[in-house]
Each structure stands twice: as C-alpha cells, then as structure tokens.
Design a protein around this motif. Sequence first.
Motif: not given
Length: 583
Positions: A545-546, A548-549
């Motif tokens: 998630d980190e 991709a962000a």
Amino acid sequence: MVNGQVFMLASQLIDQLKRDGKLSDSQTSELMVAAEQGQDVERLLLERKLATEDELLQLRGKLLGLPVVSLIGRAIPPDVLTTIPKHLAERYQAIAFERDGTRVTIGLVNPTDQRVVEALEFFARDQQLSIRYAIITLASFRAALRLYEEGKRETAEAITAATEKFAAEGEGVEGAEEAEIEEAVEKAPVTKIVSTVIRHAVEGGASDIHIEPFGKESRVRYRIDGVLRTSLVLPISLHPAIVARIKVLASLKLDETRIPQDGRIHLKEGGREIDLRVSTLPLLDNEKIVMRILETTARVITLKDLGFRDWQIATIDRSVHRPHGMVLLTGPTGSGKSTTLYAVLNLLNAEGVNITTLEDPIEYYARGVNQAQIRPEVGFTFAAGLRAILRQDPNVVMVGEIRDTETAELAIHAGLTGHLLFSTLHTRDVLGVVPRLIDMKVEPFLLASTLIMAEAQRLVRKICPDCREETAVDTAIAKDIERAIADFPPNAIPSALTSGGTKLFKGRGCPKCGGSGYRGRTVIIELLEFDEPLQQLVVKGFPADEAAALAKQKGMITLHQDALLKALEGVTTYEEVLRITHE
C-alpha cells in the motif's frame, strides 16, 4: 498527381503527337477540350486509332522520364514478386520485378496516380526499401499477376508430391536411420513447402511460426502483431517430414524425438539476413515446432521507435548513465523486453565502454557488445557466467534473466561493486520487483543500495493508419474511462480530454492491414526510479500500500493508464487496452 498535373501530361502528349504529324489542328483542339474536361485522352486516342498503345507508352515514358518495360513472358523470382503482397499489387496495379538488396524496381500501369505512388512510398518506408519506377502496360501487369497464382500452384503441387511420397506406409521418416532421413528430406518436395512457409512468414511480418499436429492435419500458424493466425493446413502425413526438414536446417538430431531440442537457422530472405530460433517439443504422437523470427540486419531500434514517450526516454537515459547499480525490466514472454534492453544498451555502446551480456538464447547480434550464450547442460549457467563476466573487467553487464537466488545475489554484488547491471525478471508490474527479489532471499538493505530503476512493459496492437477512424463512445465505456482518469497522477491527466471530451478510434479494415484494423505494435510501460524515499521503503520490506501511494505521488502511470492514454491519442483501441491489461 493532382488534376492539373494530369492535364499537363495529357496536353504534352497531344502537343508531341501534333509535332509528329499524327494530329490535325481540329483534332488537337478537340482533344485539348476533352483534356480540360477531365476525359481520358489516351483512351480517346486509342479508340479513334490516332495512336497505338505502344506509341503512347513510349511517349509517356519519355515525358515522365521513366523506362518502359514489358513483363509478358518474363520470369520474375517469387521472392522478388512477393515484395509487394498480391492484394496490394491488384489494388495499385503495381508489380515488383527486380530487386537488388533493399532497392526494388516496380512497374506501374498508371504512374501519374499520386495516390498509388504515395501508398507505395509509405509501404517502402515501412519495409525499409527504396523504389525505382518503370511503366508497364495493363497486359504486362495481368501477365505478371498470374505468377502469384502459379506460385500458389507450385506450392500445392509440392504438397501433393510430398503427400504421395510420405503418406505411403513404410515411406515415412519414422524409424529410418538418420543419414537416410536427411538424404530423403533434402530431396523431397517438402523442402519447397518449408521454404515457402518461412518466406511468407517473413514477408507477412510474423514474429513466430507454429507448426503443430492438429487432429488429422498439420497446422501452420503465424503470430502477427501478437495474435496467432492459421496460414496453412497440410495433411498430417507430411508433418514428420516437415519437422525433419527443419531439424536438418537447424542442425538438430533427427532421430531424437523424446526430448525438446533448440537450434538456430540463418538464412537470407529478400535481401535481409534472418535468424530463426527453433524449438521442438515432443507431443503425444508427433513433435511441435516453433520458430522465432529475428532480423539480424535491421537498423538499430531506438526507444522512440518502440513507442516510449519523451519523458520516459529522458528518465531511462538519466538512470542508465549512472556509474553503477541495477536496472530491471519485467514483463511476460513476448512483451519486447529483449528489444528494449538492446535499445537501452545502444545508448551506452561506445568504444570506451566494455559491455558484456549473458543470454539464453542470444536473440540479436550487437556490434561492439560481447555476447555469451549460456549452456546449462555443461554447467555454464547464468550464475556461473556472471561470476566469469565479473572477471572480464566489464563496465556494463546484461544478464538475460534473474531466475534463482544465486543469480540474484551475484547481480546485487555486481551492482554494488562498480558495475551497471541490466536484467529481466518475471513479475506482474514494477511494484512486484522488490517483493520478488526479497522472496529470492536478497537482503532488503543491499537491494535498496543497488536498484536504480524498474520498468514493466507489454505490447499492444496499433490501429492501421490507413483506415483509422473515430468511433462512437458508449456511455458505459465513457464512464469507465472517466473513473480511470480520476485515478491518474495530477501531472499525467491526458491533454486528449481537455480538448472536446473523450474520443476513441478504431481501424475500419483495409488491404494494408488484411482487414484486421491493426498494423504493427507499440509498447506500453510503467516506469519507477528508486530515489531515497523509495529506497527507505525497500529497507522496510516494501509494503504494498505504501509503495503504491508513493509511486503515485511520484507521478508514475501504470500499464493500464499508459495503454488508456494511447487509446485516447488514437494509437490503439479501447478493446486492445482491455485485452492486454485485463482491467
């Protein structure tokens, strides 16, 4: 030519015939009026018996500065004739009858038709040919056109003869001694079939040839623009002989049918050097052959040619000119990774740089690059080869693929010890590169210090430029596109949406694209430079998630987004975007 130019040629013909005493003053005036009205002056001259066809032909050649050639009864080699595919020859009344390397001589029935000339010039540029023109009569054209059919009949006769030879019980290749098989295959009509299959594949722009048993038939399929199409269906009785012939050409063992084999065929086709990478696979009752077509004398492909955007090229150029580190490409088989790697290596290929590659197999021969072929059967693996290469004082190392932990650790070591290393990896996208290497037991802190850039790519079919047209956008599709655009990084919103709403395009289908609406392929990519914030994330284990962000914050566009941009720009279709990216 435009109407004014056509009128000029007609008036010159009339003037010359008058000077030659062929026309009276009244006939001249009458024909000039007809020319001004756009009538076919040559047809009028022939109908009124004021000139013969041969006189007009010679006069037209003199005025246009082109030679006049007769093709009636002339033997034109099949590889020269088929420089222009039959459907194009019929459409433009154009025949290729001489060829010297990349220079081809084409006879035209109507050399004053500018649309024909422009189409042929476009075709020549696409095939990297240069053209000389000549004038031919309609009778010459029809005589030469029949040669296409004779070529087909010749192939059919070869198939018939080969069928008779190999179908009879006891006359097949199975169970024969290797020397006897080779001698039989060399003399058999099947030689002509194999030659024709290869020639048509090269002329059709195929990337692969599949020859496979299919029930009671042997099927030949070509992969053109990434899609397999059946080209020829042969009797199954010919299949062993065709496989044997290809094995002979590729220097493979004829009597070994239990295990897969790999080989190469080098040949000259239409003035071009062609390499065929041959792979055999034992099936239930027969063997399958796949041949990858590699053109070794093609000009050096650039990233721009492949479809990379200017800012993507700038990013790659900046990354690959670092003194050391690791650059990784990812994508499925057949996504153009090797071609991209060679295009990148060409950016670095200079006299003061030692570039060494380790490949399986060597797909392109690059001048000035030291290329090594791995041979696992004798212990020359990627890992063993990489150890040896690092003792060869390289500046740049290219390893065909990182497949195991040992190779991954050696690649990291090379990047840490002052070498610039390129390789490929099998992951779904760029964000999967780091987790994949960590799965291979690479220490995250070492990977963070080494990885410079990762790139993922696919190939999409391009819309045929000759029949491209705007298409209506369904309301549901428009909403899907709007939702996808809303997720774009702020700096990547396509300009195509700011100038009149969503527009999509398709190919109507024309002779140049074989009615498919597509011609050629282009690359779609996602690209990620590993700067300090990303390196810190790698050390943490690269949480999905980190990652991709942060990639979105950096302005990275995904494969799906890049494909969608190309659809909005009219390069490909929305259907192709869905087919390739599955989103």
